[in-house]
Design a protein around this motif. Structure first.
Motif, PDB file in Angstrom:
ATOM      1  N   ILE A 204       0.804  -1.069  -0.026  1.00 13.73           N
ATOM      2  CA  ILE A 204      -0.134  -0.049   0.108  1.00 13.73           C
ATOM      3  C   ILE A 204       0.826   1.211  -0.067  1.00 13.73           C
ATOM      4  O   ILE A 204       1.558   1.390   0.997  1.00 13.73           O
ATOM      5  N   ILE A 224      -2.773  -2.088  -3.236  1.00 11.95           N
ATOM      6  CA  ILE A 224      -3.909  -1.193  -2.934  1.00 11.95           C
ATOM      7  C   ILE A 224      -3.663   0.304  -3.170  1.00 11.95           C
ATOM      8  O   ILE A 224      -2.752   0.700  -2.482  1.00 11.95           O
ATOM      9  N   THR A 226      -3.641   4.070  -3.061  1.00 10.25           N
ATOM     10  CA  THR A 226      -4.314   5.114  -2.629  1.00 10.25           C
ATOM     11  C   THR A 226      -3.922   6.263  -3.512  1.00 10.25           C
ATOM     12  O   THR A 226      -3.168   6.239  -4.355  1.00 10.25           O
ATOM     13  N   GLU A 383      -6.647   4.929   9.950  1.00 11.91           N
ATOM     14  CA  GLU A 383      -6.564   4.738   8.477  1.00 11.91           C
ATOM     15  C   GLU A 383      -5.269   4.502   7.992  1.00 11.91           C
ATOM     16  O   GLU A 383      -4.211   5.290   8.382  1.00 11.91           O
ATOM     17  N   SER A 387      -8.305   5.201  -0.402  1.00 12.48           N
ATOM     18  CA  SER A 387      -8.115   4.394  -1.569  1.00 12.48           C
ATOM     19  C   SER A 387      -8.835   5.175  -2.595  1.00 12.48           C
ATOM     20  O   SER A 387     -10.047   5.369  -2.379  1.00 12.48           O
ATOM     21  N   ALA A 393     -10.903  -2.195  -2.297  1.00  7.13           N
ATOM     22  CA  ALA A 393     -11.358  -1.222  -1.138  1.00  7.13           C
ATOM     23  C   ALA A 393     -11.243  -0.004  -1.937  1.00  7.13           C
ATOM     24  O   ALA A 393     -10.371   0.456  -2.696  1.00  7.13           O
ATOM     25  N   ARG A 394     -12.245   1.122  -1.368  1.00 11.32           N
ATOM     26  CA  ARG A 394     -12.303   2.402  -2.063  1.00 11.32           C
ATOM     27  C   ARG A 394     -12.687   3.261  -0.648  1.00 11.32           C
ATOM     28  O   ARG A 394     -13.620   2.984   0.014  1.00 11.32           O
ATOM     29  N   LEU A 397      -9.057   3.395   4.287  1.00 13.29           N
ATOM     30  CA  LEU A 397      -8.645   1.873   4.444  1.00 13.29           C
ATOM     31  C   LEU A 397      -8.695   1.763   5.967  1.00 13.29           C
ATOM     32  O   LEU A 397      -7.462   1.967   6.630  1.00 13.29           O
ATOM     33  N   GLU A 401     -11.006  -3.443   5.230  1.00 13.41           N
ATOM     34  CA  GLU A 401     -10.207  -3.434   4.257  1.00 13.41           C
ATOM     35  C   GLU A 401      -8.857  -4.139   4.072  1.00 13.41           C
ATOM     36  O   GLU A 401      -8.194  -4.291   3.148  1.00 13.41           O
ATOM     37  N   LEU A 402      -8.292  -4.361   5.137  1.00  8.91           N
ATOM     38  CA  LEU A 402      -7.241  -5.418   5.500  1.00  8.91           C
ATOM     39  C   LEU A 402      -7.328  -6.579   5.581  1.00  8.91           C
ATOM     40  O   LEU A 402      -6.496  -7.458   6.162  1.00  8.91           O
TER      41      LEU A 402
END
Length: 416
Positions: A204, A224, A226, A383, A387, A393-394, A397, A401-402
């Motif tokens: 991430i 993921i 961001t 967080e 994202s 995930a949006r 996070l 989402e993890l």
């Protein structure tokens, strides 16, 4: 597949993989106890953390780092207490591991459950902000993941101090010693992390556009993504002027160095108090970069270019454009937005409906500041980042989402 040579991070990644196998089986009480111990240890070692941070800030200042970036780097006693409190808040949040997303009994009698499970080893690449070190460690541990943290060289002393405190406290509380690890700040360590497929389950990135795009382009490990925060506020003709002024000022000036700060102001051509709104921003110290209509409304506005519409300033600057209607505002956002947070200020239900349906963003705010796009403000706790992608995930996070999911299929000697 032969293992990729990883001289800088290989040992850490392998230890994290071993730790992750233990973390995925731990009960919530064990993880929560470690989080509380970590929070207490941070407060107890505040002076050590601040001494390391002061050295980082001094070195960054001597290197010509802009004030907005120094603000991201700087810690004080209140900020340390704040990140410790964020760990305590995670304890109060539900543990997603083991949650049943859906379940059913099939016609043949098999029982089917989709259950949340940890991702495993999570690598996080981030810039400057040492509070991310604590947030990321806490979120990963609560969701049963091992964390490999690769912060920036500018915050390395601070991150070393933070991770030492966190990892020692977690180990004393019974978690694996390698649950949280800090990777070297050498540039090559990022490349190794991105190529640690088989050892690292997801990466991430959290930082500027250049960092994020490098991770997306180069990683063989799933990412993921961001995103940067080129956030807009659209003021409709129907907006209440007092509310519009308060929200726009908050969205721009509350804290300029963060990704949910507004960077562009779009104003309907028939909004009655454009001059007053611009004057309020100028009086607050904002440098406005505007189109011809905006420049006519206030003589302090400097000419805007396409670069201004595209820029995430992270400073007391704001781009301003007058638009014909809500559709024109949506066209501008579609051309220049980053998919982070977009706000509309309006009293017209029709305008709000068109905007909410038509804008493509992780968060859409109606008569509220973009500054509310935040895991803590949404009630998710700390967080990892926001994202802006559309897979898995949006938005903020947080803990769910993890996680990924596993299908557990239970039978009684079923054969096919």
């Amino acid at each position: 597949m032969p293992e990729v040579e990883l001289p800088l991070i290989g040992d850490a990644a392998r230890r994290a993989r071993t730790a992750a196998r233990v973390l995925r089986t731990l009960p919530t009480a064990a993880k929560d106890g470690a989080l509380l111990a970590m929070a207490d240890a941070l407060v107890a070692h505040t002076d050590d953390v601040l001494a390391a941070n002061a050295a980082d800030v001094e070195a960054a200042r001597d290197g010509g780092t802009p004030d907005a970036m120094l603000d991201r780097l700087r810690l004080d006693a209140d900020r340390v207490a704040g990140v410790a409190e964020a760990l305590r808040q995670l304890v109060a949040l539900p543990d997603p591991v083991g949650d049943v997303v859906r379940g059913s009994t099939l016609e043949n009698g098999l029982q089917l459950r989709q259950v949340r499970v940890p991702l495993g080893v999570v690598g996080i690449v981030y810039e400057a902000r040492p509070n991310v070190t604590v947030d990321a460690a806490g979120l990963c541990l609560k969701s049963g993941n091992a964390a490999l943290l690769r912060g920036s060289a500018s915050a390395y002393r601070t991150n070393v101090a933070l991770v030492q405190v966190l990892s020692e406290a977690a180990a004393k509380a019974g978690l694996p010693a390698d649950s949280v690890q800090l990777l070297p700040a050498e540039r090559a360590s990022v490349g190794e992390l991105l190529n640690a497929r088989g050892l690292v389950d997801v990466v991430i990135p959290r930082g500027g556009a250049e960092l994020i795009q490098r991770v997306v382009r180069e990683s063989t490990v799933p990412v993921i993504e961001t995103g940067v925060g080129n956030c807009h506020v659209y003021v409709d003709a129907s907006a209440d002027p007092a509310m519009a002024e308060a929200v726009v000022l908050n969205a721009k000036t509350h804290r300029v160095s963060v990704c949910n700060s507004a960077e562009t102001l779009l104003v309907h051509r028939d909004y009655p108090q454009l001059d007053r709104l611009l004057a309020a921003l100028v009086e607050a110290g904002v440098t406005l970069h505007g189109d011809d209509t905006t420049r006519t409304a206030h003589d302090a506005v400097v000419p805007a270019t396409d670069e201004d519409w595209a820029t995430e300033y992270l400073s007391m600057d704001m781009a301003v454009r007058v638009v014909d209607d809500v559709d024109a505002a949506l066209d501008h956002i579609a051309a220049w937005g980053s998919g982070h947070s977009e706000a509309i200020l309006a009293d017209s239900a029709a305008a709000i409906s068109v905007f909410v349906a038509g804008v493509d963003a992780a968060a859409v705010l109606v008569n509220a500041s973009t500054r509310f796009t935040d895991g803590g403000e949404f009630g998710f706790g700390a967080e990892i980042g926001i994202s802006t992608q559309k897979l898995h995930a949006r938005g903020p996070l947080g803990l769910p989402e993890l996680t990924s999911t596993t299908y557990v299929v239970t039978g009684s000697g079923h054969t096919r």
